[in-house]
Motif scaffolding. Structure first.
Motif, short mmCIF file in Angstrom:
data_model
loop_
_atom_site.label_atom_id
_atom_site.label_comp_id
_atom_site.label_asym_id
_atom_site.label_seq_id
_atom_site.Cartn_x
_atom_site.Cartn_y
_atom_site.Cartn_z
N MET A 1 0.96 -1.26 0.10
CA MET A 1 0.17 -0.27 0.37
C MET A 1 0.67 1.32 0.19
SD MET A 1 -2.64 -1.01 2.89
CE MET A 1 -1.54 -0.84 3.93
N ASN A 2 0.76 2.08 -0.62
CA ASN A 2 1.82 3.15 -0.97
C ASN A 2 0.40 4.55 -1.49
OD1 ASN A 2 4.12 2.54 -1.37
ND2 ASN A 2 3.57 1.37 -3.48
N ASN A 3 0.96 5.92 -1.07
CA ASN A 3 0.18 6.80 -0.89
C ASN A 3 -0.83 7.25 -0.48
OD1 ASN A 3 0.02 9.53 -1.59
ND2 ASN A 3 -0.91 8.56 -3.77
N LEU A 4 -0.83 5.87 1.09
CA LEU A 4 -2.24 5.93 2.13
C LEU A 4 -2.16 7.52 2.90
CD1 LEU A 4 -0.15 3.32 3.68
CD2 LEU A 4 -2.75 3.43 3.10
N THR A 5 -3.17 7.62 2.42
CA THR A 5 -4.61 8.53 2.52
C THR A 5 -5.02 8.45 4.01
OG1 THR A 5 -6.60 8.24 1.18
CG2 THR A 5 -4.87 9.14 0.58
N PRO A 6 -5.92 8.97 4.33
CA PRO A 6 -6.35 8.34 5.97
C PRO A 6 -7.79 8.11 5.47
CG PRO A 6 -6.03 11.19 6.37
CD PRO A 6 -5.63 10.71 4.65
N GLU A 7 -8.59 7.88 4.09
CA GLU A 7 -9.15 7.65 4.03
C GLU A 7 -9.33 6.02 3.99
OE1 GLU A 7 -10.34 11.36 3.83
OE2 GLU A 7 -8.85 10.47 2.79
N ASP A 8 -7.88 5.22 3.96
CA ASP A 8 -7.29 3.95 3.99
C ASP A 8 -7.40 3.35 5.43
OD1 ASP A 8 -5.70 5.33 1.58
OD2 ASP A 8 -6.78 3.68 1.00
N THR A 9 -7.58 4.25 6.18
CA THR A 9 -8.26 4.02 7.46
C THR A 9 -9.54 2.82 7.79
OG1 THR A 9 -7.37 5.70 8.65
CG2 THR A 9 -8.08 3.73 10.03
N ALA A 10 -8.97 1.02 8.12
CA ALA A 10 -10.21 1.11 8.33
C ALA A 10 -8.78 -0.75 8.66
CB ALA A 10 -10.28 -0.09 7.25
N VAL A 11 -10.21 -1.61 9.62
CA VAL A 11 -8.90 -3.48 9.41
C VAL A 11 -8.93 -4.05 8.60
CG1 VAL A 11 -9.84 -4.81 10.83
CG2 VAL A 11 -9.96 -3.18 11.67
N TYR A 12 -7.88 -4.58 7.90
CA TYR A 12 -8.02 -5.17 6.90
C TYR A 12 -7.49 -6.56 6.96
CZ TYR A 12 -6.76 -0.88 4.57
OH TYR A 12 -6.89 0.26 3.88
N SER A 13 -8.68 -7.37 6.64
CA SER A 13 -8.82 -8.81 6.20
C SER A 13 -8.80 -9.64 4.98
CB SER A 13 -9.98 -9.32 7.13
OG SER A 13 -10.34 -8.70 8.08
N CYS A 14 -7.74 -10.47 5.25
CA CYS A 14 -7.80 -11.39 4.32
C CYS A 14 -8.92 -12.85 4.51
CB CYS A 14 -6.45 -12.18 3.63
SG CYS A 14 -6.02 -13.32 5.32
N ASN A 15 -8.42 -13.08 3.29
CA ASN A 15 -9.80 -14.65 3.18
C ASN A 15 -9.08 -15.28 2.41
OD1 ASN A 15 -10.62 -13.51 0.24
ND2 ASN A 15 -12.86 -13.16 1.44
N ALA A 16 -9.75 -16.55 2.00
CA ALA A 16 -8.99 -17.39 0.84
C ALA A 16 -9.83 -18.35 0.40
CB ALA A 16 -8.11 -18.08 1.57
N LEU A 17 -10.43 -19.10 -0.97
CA LEU A 17 -11.19 -20.20 -1.02
C LEU A 17 -10.45 -20.92 -1.05
CD1 LEU A 17 -13.91 -20.80 -2.22
CD2 LEU A 17 -13.51 -19.55 -4.17
N TYR A 18 -10.28 -22.15 -0.29
CA TYR A 18 -10.28 -23.06 -0.18
C TYR A 18 -10.71 -24.78 -0.31
CZ TYR A 18 -6.44 -27.55 1.20
OH TYR A 18 -6.37 -28.16 1.87
#
Length: 115
Positions: free
Chosen positions: A82-99
């Motif tokens: 993630m580059n050039n981050l802005t305050p609007e990018d503030t969040a909890v980031y989660s990953c998922n996987a289809l297995y």
């Protein structure tokens, strides 16, 4: 059962960069698709980027040109640069996987961007 563990979140100033990691407990070769999602306070969870086993990627319009999703098959890990981050990018980031036709989620990592 697949376990996903995110890492790399933190506090960064606007314009800064972070790299998130999502480590899987199974061989990434068996995972047909993976993705990054984020949820800001009071908002719904939205897709950020996805990547298939063949390497095809898709991005939300809000992050195109700034974020890059990738996967390292040898390390069984997916990344979100993630580059050039802005305050609007503030969040909890989660990953998922289809297995094996089941969708698994990690617990998430907090990203906070200060102005």
């Amino acid at each position: 059962q697949v376990q996903l563990v995110e890492s790399g979140g933190g506090l960064v100033q606007a314009g800064g960069s972070l790299r998130l990691s999502c480590a899987t407990s199974v061989s990434i070769f068996g995972i047909s698709a993976m993705g990054w999602y984020r949820q800001a306070p009071g908002k719904r969870r939205d897709v950020v980027a996805t990547i298939t086993s063949s390497g095809s990627t898709n991005y939300a319009d809000s992050v195109k040109g700034r974020f890059t999703i990738s996967r390292d098959n040898a390390k069984n890990t997916m990344y979100l640069e993630m580059n050039n981050l802005t305050p609007e990018d503030t969040a909890v980031y989660s990953c998922n996987a289809l297995y094996r036709q089941t969708l698994y989620w990690g617990r998430g990592t907090q990203v906070t961007v200060s102005s």
